[in-house]
Design a protein around this motif. Structure first.
Motif, PDB file in Angstrom:
ATOM      1  N   GLY A 301       0.862  -1.352  -0.025  1.00 42.98           N
ATOM      2  CA  GLY A 301       0.034   0.159   0.000  1.00 42.98           C
ATOM      3  C   GLY A 301       0.997   1.151   0.096  1.00 42.98           C
ATOM      4  N   ALA A 325      -4.783  -5.509   8.329  1.00 42.53           N
ATOM      5  CA  ALA A 325      -5.727  -5.456   9.352  1.00 42.53           C
ATOM      6  C   ALA A 325      -6.094  -4.000   9.434  1.00 42.53           C
ATOM      7  N   SER A 326      -7.146  -3.779  10.104  1.00 36.62           N
ATOM      8  CA  SER A 326      -7.650  -2.172  10.287  1.00 36.62           C
ATOM      9  C   SER A 326      -8.484  -2.179  11.826  1.00 36.62           C
ATOM     10  N   SER A 327      -8.656  -0.940  12.024  1.00 33.60           N
ATOM     11  CA  SER A 327      -9.502  -0.800  13.260  1.00 33.60           C
ATOM     12  C   SER A 327     -10.639  -1.429  13.294  1.00 33.60           C
ATOM     13  N   GLU A 328     -11.348  -1.610  11.863  1.00 35.74           N
ATOM     14  CA  GLU A 328     -12.705  -2.221  11.936  1.00 35.74           C
ATOM     15  C   GLU A 328     -12.551  -3.821  11.990  1.00 35.74           C
ATOM     16  N   TYR A 346      -2.890 -11.014   0.371  1.00 31.57           N
ATOM     17  CA  TYR A 346      -3.430 -11.439   1.677  1.00 31.57           C
ATOM     18  C   TYR A 346      -4.517 -12.398   1.324  1.00 31.57           C
ATOM     19  N   ASP A 396     -10.787   0.484   1.240  1.00 30.70           N
ATOM     20  CA  ASP A 396      -9.657  -0.095   0.644  1.00 30.70           C
ATOM     21  C   ASP A 396      -9.742  -0.629  -0.805  1.00 30.70           C
ATOM     22  N   PHE A 412      -3.113  -5.355  -2.118  1.00 34.85           N
ATOM     23  CA  PHE A 412      -3.594  -4.202  -1.546  1.00 34.85           C
ATOM     24  C   PHE A 412      -3.330  -3.046  -2.886  1.00 34.85           C
ATOM     25  N   ARG A 415      -5.733   3.031  -0.907  1.00 35.96           N
ATOM     26  CA  ARG A 415      -6.962   3.367  -0.371  1.00 35.96           C
ATOM     27  C   ARG A 415      -7.585   4.386  -1.106  1.00 35.96           C
ATOM     28  N   LYS A 426      -3.789  10.662   6.100  1.00 36.62           N
ATOM     29  CA  LYS A 426      -4.262  10.295   4.522  1.00 36.62           C
ATOM     30  C   LYS A 426      -4.979  11.345   4.308  1.00 36.62           C
TER      31      LYS A 426
HETATM   32  P1  AMP Z   1      -6.249   1.875  10.822  1.00 36.87           P
HETATM   33  O1  AMP Z   1      -7.655   1.544  10.948  1.00 36.87           O
HETATM   34  O2  AMP Z   1      -5.662   3.161  11.389  1.00 36.87           O
HETATM   35  O3  AMP Z   1      -5.398   0.771  11.505  1.00 36.87           O
HETATM   36  O4  AMP Z   1      -5.510   1.735   9.523  1.00 36.87           O
HETATM   37  C1  AMP Z   1      -6.249   0.617   8.571  1.00 36.87           C
HETATM   38  C2  AMP Z   1      -5.724   0.846   7.399  1.00 36.87           C
HETATM   39  O5  AMP Z   1      -4.329   0.962   6.935  1.00 36.87           O
HETATM   40  C3  AMP Z   1      -6.310   0.025   6.205  1.00 36.87           C
HETATM   41  O6  AMP Z   1      -7.647   0.223   6.072  1.00 36.87           O
HETATM   42  C4  AMP Z   1      -5.435   0.102   5.107  1.00 36.87           C
HETATM   43  O7  AMP Z   1      -5.870   0.979   4.424  1.00 36.87           O
HETATM   44  C5  AMP Z   1      -4.062   0.366   5.707  1.00 36.87           C
HETATM   45  N1  AMP Z   1      -3.524  -1.106   5.873  1.00 36.87           N
HETATM   46  C6  AMP Z   1      -3.349  -1.859   6.956  1.00 36.87           C
HETATM   47  N2  AMP Z   1      -2.751  -3.077   6.861  1.00 36.87           N
HETATM   48  C7  AMP Z   1      -2.057  -2.783   5.505  1.00 36.87           C
HETATM   49  C8  AMP Z   1      -1.400  -3.887   4.564  1.00 36.87           C
HETATM   50  N3  AMP Z   1      -0.909  -4.943   5.100  1.00 36.87           N
HETATM   51  N4  AMP Z   1      -0.993  -3.351   3.311  1.00 36.87           N
HETATM   52  C9  AMP Z   1      -1.582  -2.101   3.036  1.00 36.87           C
HETATM   53  N5  AMP Z   1      -2.235  -1.087   3.873  1.00 36.87           N
HETATM   54  C10 AMP Z   1      -2.488  -1.701   4.994  1.00 36.87           C
END
Ligand code: AMP
Length: 574
Positions: A301, A325-328, A346, A396, A412, A415, A426
């Motif tokens: 990314g 992964a992400s916060s969600e 992934y 994403d 990926f 975004r 961002k």
């Molecule tokens: P956050 O919710 O602040 O943890 O940000 C999560 C976001 O970070 C995801 O929705 C992606 O856009 C990016 N992200 C997380 N893991 C990856 C990854 N392995 N490669 C690329 N982008 C990632």
């Protein structure tokens, strides 16, 4: 009788097999569980309480954060009714995504953390299948927490990883050879970034021969650590020589923890001075930590822009982007961890949530199930989670690169809408426009305004920063704009950017001062001519608000007449 390591290997292989076979039936089961668990929520009641896939598809709308915001606001204000989930909300997770300039927040419930932790606990054993022996040493993994806040209703708001590192399960975990860090817990949870980094670096140096992997969550975190070493090696060596921690680390619990590791070691101090004092820092990571097998750091990314710099400092060690992964939600793992960064895919874990995919570039897009995505196509990921997000667009964009058993694998792509990103920040196009407009207003009393602009990120030095190219329109012939006014424009733009940008600038220090490069009149016309000469349609040409193509950057840079930086930090309050 299998050894603990063999038992772990068997568990990992069984897990991968289970997750990647029968994806569709597992997804059907997950959706049924979520719908049963959350049937009594206000949200699903308003959607006619769907009980199966068909009614779910027919009745539940696809939404973005804006649609959830009123619910999340009520939760933050103290409303405990079952709105999104029937399980009690334990805390709010603050993501790096923003909405209206503020952090997005997501409600968290108890059992989600458990699912996350279980998956995380399998990642290094999974790596061990590829690089055996990872249980025989330590990880120098730079882990940090961010400040937490409370909502008016009393819920804690914190980033996901902060909540994980501060959880009982992590703080008091039993010895796990795969999660044996050189950093003491007190240093990891210290909220002061300097003290935390200093203690982690010092402990990493003291245990340098035991380190088998070096990492941070994202590439930027690791490069920040390298920069920190460049700036602080003399003090670190002095501490090692004397066996005494500098008074700049004042936190008592960190001092106590470091005291258990730091001993007077003149030989190590000499080594640190010799290596770090060299003009050439290529390969510094393997020189200082010679047993390192790989870098445990996400380089996909927006982080792809740092691959060459990391390669330089690591002497070409493999870079492993192990999870997405992400916060969600936790999305997926990389089942070929040693592949080239450009090939990372992934595999989505079908037990974590219910996943759907919105085809990109489709005039009338229809959501597709995880098991039905097509190789080569691009999709936006849409999730339905146990914590109460229903058909939520994460933002994403992913491309299907292949399959493992029946599980699709995704690269990926980017975004959606993010124009500029150096670290967690961002910035999208409307936000950049607003910032340019606000700063441009400062020029008007001086007889000038911004005629054209574009931008890029510059990561030649760490921390990276935003560069914004401005072509000025001088309203009166011959006027000039003072340097102080232009410096003020840089700061005004930063003030107009979102909260995560400002936090990265002020608290974390992961983004450098914004730079405006003023280009000479006619530059943007030159950019247009160049773009058209490469095949763009003259009728449809729009000035790109971000440039990444190196010849276009070169063209812009060749026309710069002056450059300016923010002279102060923007405002940020938690
Ligand atoms: P956050 O919710 O602040 O943890 O940000 C999560 C976001 O970070 C995801 O929705 C992606 O856009 C990016 N992200 C997380 N893991 C990856 C990854 N392995 N490669 C690329 N982008 C990632």
């Amino acid at each position: 009788m299998a050894s603990p390591a063999q038992a772990k290997d068997a568990e990992v292989l069984r897990f991968i097999e289970e997750m990647t076979s029968n994806v569709d039936s597992m997804q059907e089961r997950v959706l049924a569980e979520i719908l049963a668990q959350n049937a009594g929520t206000e949200y699903l009641s308003k959607c006619g309480r769907p009980t199966d896939r068909a009614t779910f598809r027919a009745k539940v709308p696809v939404v973005s954060y804006e649609a959830l915001k009123p619910y999340i606001q009520r939760i933050a204000d103290g409303d405990r009714s079952p709105m999104l989930s029937t399980r009690p909300v334990t805390d709010l997770v603050a993501s790096s995504g923003t909405s209206g300039g503020e952090c997005r927040m997501f409600p968290n419930i108890q059992d989600v953390g458990g699912r996350f932790q279980h998956l995380y606990s399998l990642l290094m054993p999974m790596m061990n299948l590829h690089l055996p022996g990872l249980d025989k040493g330590k990880a120098l993994h730079f882990l940090f927490v961010r400040p937490e806040t409370k909502t008016p209703g009393g819920l804690t708001v914190w980033p996901l990883l902060t909540s994980m590192y501060k959880s009982d399960g992590f703080m008091n975990r039993p010895h796990d050879p795969f999660r044996d860090y050189t950093s003491p817990m007190a240093a990891i949870v210290c909220p002061d970034t300097f003290q935390s980094m200093y203690a982690q670096m010092l402990c990493g140096l003291c245990q340098r021969h035991q380190v088998l992997r070096i990492g941070a969550v994202f590439a930027t975190g690791l490069l920040r650590a390298v920069r920190f070493l460049q700036l602080n090696w003399e003090q670190l060596a002095a501490d090692i020589e004397a066996g005494v921690l500098t008074s700049r680390v004042a936190d008592e619990s960190v001092r106590d923890a470091v005291a258990g590791i730091l001993r007077p070691d003149p030989e190590l101090a000499r080594f640190v001075r010799d290596e770090c004092g060299k003009a050439e820092w290529a390969g510094i990571l393997v020189r200082v930590w010679p047993n390192t097998k790989f870098l445990d750091v996400i380089v996909t990314g927006t982080m792809a822009q740092y691959v060459s710099t990391l390669r330089h400092y690591s002497g070409g060690l493999p870079m492993v982007s192990i999870s997405y992964a992400s916060s969600e939600c936790f999305f997926g793992v990389n089942l070929r961890p040693l592949c080239d960064p450009t090939e990372v895919s992934y595999t989505i874990m079908p037990n974590m949530a219910y996943f759907e995919f919105l085809p990109v570039d489709d005039d009338d897009p229809v959501l597709v199930d995880l098991a039905r995505v097509e190789a080569g196509r691009e999709y936006e990921i849409v999730i339905t989670t146990f914590a109460g997000l229903n058909r939520y667009r994460v933002g994403d964009l992913l491309r299907v690169s292949g399959f493992h058993n029946t599980a699709p694998q995704f690269q990926f792509v980017r975004r959606a809408n993010a124009l500029l990103s150096v670290d967690a920040d961002k910035t999208d196009e409307p936000e950049l426009l607003r910032a340019v407009e606000r700063a441009s207003a400062l020029l008007r009393p001086h007889g000038a305004s911004v005629a054209e602009y574009t931008s890029r990120t510059c990561t030649d030095r760490i921390p990276g920063h935003y560069v914004v190219y401005w072509e000025l329109l001088l309203l009166t012939a011959g006027v000039t704009v003072d340097k102080e006014i232009m410096d003020g424009c840089c700061l005004e733009m930063e003030e107009a950017l979102n909260t995560v940008y400002r936090q990265s600038r002020v608290v974390v220090g992961s983004v450098g001062p914004l730079e405006i490069r003023v280009v000479r009149p006619g530059t943007f016309e030159g950019l247009m001519e160049y773009t058209i000469s490469r095949g763009a349609s003259i009728n449809q040409y729009k000035t790109p608000r971000c440039v990444t193509f190196p010849p276009a950057i070169k063209l812009l840079d060749s026309c710069v007449v002056s450059n300016h930086f923010s002279a102060a930090l923007p405002r940020w309050t938690s």
